[in-house]
Design an enzyme around this catalytic site. Structure first.
Site, PDB file in Angstrom:
ATOM      1  N   ASP A   1      61.933  29.486  30.370  1.00 17.57           N
ATOM      2  CA  ASP A   1      61.272  29.736  31.650  1.00 17.57           C
ATOM      3  C   ASP A   1      59.859  30.290  31.460  1.00 17.57           C
ATOM      4  O   ASP A   1      59.530  31.356  31.967  1.00 17.57           O
ATOM      5  CB  ASP A   1      62.168  30.730  32.441  1.00 17.57           C
ATOM      6  CG  ASP A   1      61.613  31.045  33.805  1.00 17.57           C
ATOM      7  OD1 ASP A   1      61.061  30.139  34.448  1.00 17.57           O
ATOM      8  OD2 ASP A   1      61.737  32.213  34.230  1.00 17.57           O
TER       9      ASP A   1
ATOM     10  N   GLU B   1      69.242  34.290  24.892  1.00 12.41           N
ATOM     11  CA  GLU B   1      70.162  33.497  25.700  1.00 12.41           C
ATOM     12  C   GLU B   1      70.516  32.145  25.090  1.00 12.41           C
ATOM     13  O   GLU B   1      70.402  31.110  25.747  1.00 12.41           O
ATOM     14  CB  GLU B   1      69.605  33.316  27.118  1.00 12.41           C
ATOM     15  CG  GLU B   1      69.439  34.620  27.865  1.00 12.41           C
ATOM     16  CD  GLU B   1      69.053  34.449  29.334  1.00 12.41           C
ATOM     17  OE1 GLU B   1      68.763  33.305  29.745  1.00 12.41           O
ATOM     18  OE2 GLU B   1      69.061  35.454  30.062  1.00 12.41           O
TER      19      GLU B   1
ATOM     20  N   TYR C   1      71.462  39.202  36.134  1.00 14.28           N
ATOM     21  CA  TYR C   1      70.650  39.108  37.357  1.00 14.28           C
ATOM     22  C   TYR C   1      71.541  39.203  38.590  1.00 14.28           C
ATOM     23  O   TYR C   1      71.571  38.297  39.415  1.00 14.28           O
ATOM     24  CB  TYR C   1      69.838  37.804  37.328  1.00 14.28           C
ATOM     25  CG  TYR C   1      68.666  37.906  36.372  1.00 14.28           C
ATOM     26  CD1 TYR C   1      67.448  38.422  36.790  1.00 14.28           C
ATOM     27  CD2 TYR C   1      68.806  37.543  35.030  1.00 14.28           C
ATOM     28  CE1 TYR C   1      66.383  38.562  35.909  1.00 14.28           C
ATOM     29  CE2 TYR C   1      67.745  37.681  34.142  1.00 14.28           C
ATOM     30  CZ  TYR C   1      66.535  38.191  34.588  1.00 14.28           C
ATOM     31  OH  TYR C   1      65.486  38.334  33.714  1.00 14.28           O
TER      32      TYR C   1
ATOM     33  N   GLU D   1      67.445  42.580  30.155  1.00  5.63           N
ATOM     34  CA  GLU D   1      66.711  41.979  31.282  1.00  5.63           C
ATOM     35  C   GLU D   1      67.462  42.287  32.569  1.00  5.63           C
ATOM     36  O   GLU D   1      68.700  42.261  32.584  1.00  5.63           O
ATOM     37  CB  GLU D   1      66.631  40.446  31.171  1.00  5.63           C
ATOM     38  CG  GLU D   1      65.657  39.924  30.161  1.00  5.63           C
ATOM     39  CD  GLU D   1      65.534  38.397  30.194  1.00  5.63           C
ATOM     40  OE1 GLU D   1      65.717  37.777  31.273  1.00  5.63           O
ATOM     41  OE2 GLU D   1      65.255  37.826  29.124  1.00  5.63           O
TER      42      GLU D   1
END
Ligand code: BDP
Length: 651
Positions: A207, A451, A504, A540
């Site tokens: 990303d 990840e 998230y 994160e």
């Protein structure tokens, strides 16, 4: 790894360095010294992208043979910078394939005439594959961006009276394939009713925008022909003495002497030694502490190395000075220890990204970012998702900011990326990262990936191998990778020293339901800790936020939503940080550019600062929190002072 073993490793790590896997060839940062000169080649280079269908016209017409301007039109391209956002040509922004850079240089006469001088061409980074010609001669190839590479070009420049003129041509290909790091795929779109013939796109699985080009400095430097090729330093503490273990490799001579002097910050000699390896003992040593953890942080000694080699016609000397911070790093079942004291990472994830320069190295931006980090009270960052410029790590050493050094192992999303060739390449990249960054006291842990699809069996084996290789390269630091897999499914977690988790909640699922965060985050931490009994970092968390969007009660994308989401995370982090959670790193320090997609508005907007480095509301929230934690976690206990504002509410 069994827990007991992990602890033993942590304590013994520095002593085990002698058993570390030896790497061939050093990559010392090019510093000036009485025996070494530097010539920076930053500035305007000539540039051309090869838009031909097969992207190979440059090779077919041998553009490297003559000045680039003679084979067609060129653009001015600043170095360092990414080439993508510099021109007004949209095709260049999205260009995939070979681009060509060229620079003509005049060398000092001594460099070309004095045969006891060695001239080296060093490229800070060329993303992603580079071929280098000097005066049309094929000199060097390198795979992988974000890491330096160099070549001895003495025999190309020391060839006669006309040799002071040098033409450096660098062809760079930004294509990412299943075996590059990061990996990618090229997809040909063959439906001719929709796409022109030969149309293809580069798919990436990460990303951030795949900025490319000469994104760090290119320079020439000299050494004598007998020279200090590499220095490896590890440090330890014994009672109140600091230990500095050094290993030095010399090239160009077998008949030499080495003198090693350790100087304190006032230039006073505190220890000395001789030979290619040894241990220096510093009674009453001042340790390198992270800033905010200690009132006298980031103390650096200088290791002065002097080589005297017997050469004909006479002796040759080389000097190199390396900054050294004396500190230890260790991991227990629930703590991350620096100098034997529990360290809590309260920091950020970053990107090397800003405005039209893309990922091009930039001093003003670097200093601004460090001022912002200190304003925020951030004591650490992760180099998500690739190694940053060497100058960044030098600043961290000097400021006392702790680094989790991550390699470009990002986007390992597809099963076919876990193959033998990729594994070999990944291990080679880790060698380059460790070789470059091993001497930075600020670097306290290696991260081999972000990840990866770590629920796959093949990924488990792959991660096991990369982690084992990294530990063999550097037994003195813990190793991790960052996961977003479920605790029960992750196949790589058994091999890490610290569990790093990305989540998230109330962003990528249960959108808008901030009330679920506390329950979900508590479950996350408890399940992982119960399974592994290893310290955990929330590596994160965050929310996309468009600066200036406001809504109360909070709605997604507003500044209020970002703040509220952070507050919910912080409730649980505060409960767990007194147990086994050893850090929190916000995603992200600043907004950054990504590929275009319906889920990104001019890039990723999860920054607490905008891409122009202005604070969103969440930055103030985080600042209050980080200074509060700093006040609670200082050693020896005393009140931390905000470094920017005299009258800070937190002093
Ligand atoms: C995480 C990735 C990071 C992304 C972030 C996001 O590690 O690179 O930018 O998500 O989606 O999964 O904002």
């Amino acid at each position: 790894m069994a827990r007991g073993l992990a602890v033993a490793w942590a304590v013994l790590g520095p002593l085990l360095w002698g058993c570390a896997l030896a790497l061939q060839g050093g990559m010392l940062y090019p510093r000036e010294s009485p025996s070494r000169e530097r010539k920076e080649l930053d500035g305007l280079w000539s540039f051309r992208a090869d838009f031909s269908d097969n992207r190979r016209r440059g090779f077919e017409e041998q553009w490297y043979r003559r000045p680039l301007r003679e084979s067609g039109p060129t653009l001015d391209m600043p170095v360092p910078s990414s080439f993508n956002d510099i021109s007004q040509d949209w095709r260049l922004r999205h260009f995939v394939g070979w681009v060509w850079y060229e620079r003509e240089v005049i060398l000092p006469e001594r460099w070309t005439q004095d045969l006891s001088t060695r001239v080296v061409l060093r490229i800070g980074s060329a993303h992603a594959y580079a071929i280098v010609w000097v005066n049309g001669v094929d000199t060097l190839e390198h795979e992988g961006g974000y890491l330096p590479f160099e070549a001895d070009i003495s025999n190309l420049v020391q060839v006669g009276p006309l040799s002071s003129q040098l033409r450096i041509t660098i062809a760079i290909n930004n294509t990412l394939t299943p075996t590059t790091l990061p990996p990618g795929t090229i997809q040909y779109l063959t439906d001719t009713s929709k796409y022109p013939k030969g149309y293809f796109v580069q798919n990436t699985y990460f990303d951030f925008f795949n900025y490319a080009g000469l994104q760090r400095s290119v320079l020439l430097y000299t050494t004598p022909t007998a020279y200090i090729d590499d220095i490896t330093v590890t440090t330890g503490v014994e009672h109140d003495s600091g230990l500095v273990n050094y290993q030095i490799s010399v090239k160009g001579s077998n008949l030499f002497e080495l003198e090693v002097r350790l100087l304190d910050a006032e230039n006073k000699l505190v220890a000395n030694g001789t030979g290619t390896q040894g241990q220096l003992k510093v009674p009453g040593a001042r340790l390198w502490w992270p800033y905010l953890m200690h009132e006298r942080p980031a103390y650096l000694y200088s290791l002065e190395v002097r080589l005297t080699a017997q050469m004909s016609p006479g002796p040759v000397s080389d000097f190199y000075t390396l900054p050294v911070g004396i500190r230890t790093v260790a991991v227990t079942e629930s703590q991350f220890l620096i100098n034997g004291k529990p360290f809590y990472f309260h920091g950020v994830n970053k990107h090397e990204d800003a405005d039209i320069r893309g990922k091009g190295f930039d001093w003003p931006l670097l200093v601004k970012d460090f001022n912002l980090l200190r304003w925020l009270g951030a004591n650490a960052f992760r180099t998500s998702h690739y190694p940053y410029a060497e100058e960044v790590l030098q600043m961290c050493d000097r400021y006392g900011i702790v680094v989790i050094d991550e390699c470009p192992g990002v986007g390992l999303a597809l099963p076919q990326f876990f193959n033998n060739m990729s594994l070999q390449n990944h291990m080679r990249v880790m060698e380059e990262v460790v070789r470059r960054d091993k001497n930075h006291p600020a670097v306290v842990m290696w991260s081999v990936a972000n990840e990866p699809a770590s629920h796959l069996e093949s990924a488990g084996y792959y991660l096991k191998m990369v982690i084992a290789h990294t530990k063999a390269l550097d037994p003195s630091r813990p190793v991790t990778f960052v996961t977003n897999s479920n605790y029960a499914a992750d196949k790589g977690a058994p091999y890490v020293d610290v569990i790093c988790l990305n989540s998230y909640y109330s962003w990528y699922h249960d959108y808008g339901h901030l009330e679920l965060i506390q329950q979900q985050l508590t479950t996350q931490f408890e399940s992982w800790y119960k399974t592994y009994q290893k310290p955990i970092i929330q590596s994160e968390y965050g929310a996309e936020t468009i600066v200036g969007f406001h809504q109360d009660p909070p709605l997604m994308f507003t500044e209020e939503y970002q703040k509220s989401l952070l507050e919910q995370y912080h409730v649980v982090l505060d409960q767990k940080r007194r147990k086994y959670v050893v850090g929190e790193l916000i995603w992200n320090f600043a907004d950054f550019m990504t590929e275009q997609s319906p889920t990104r508005v001019l890039g990723n907007k999860k920054g607490v600062f905008t891409r122009q480095r202005q604070p969103k509301s969440a930055a103030f929230l985080l600042r209050e929190r980080y200074w509060k934690i700093a006040n609670e976690t200082r050693y020896p206990y005393s009140i931390a002072k905000s470094q920017c504002l005299e009258n800070s509410p937190f002093t």
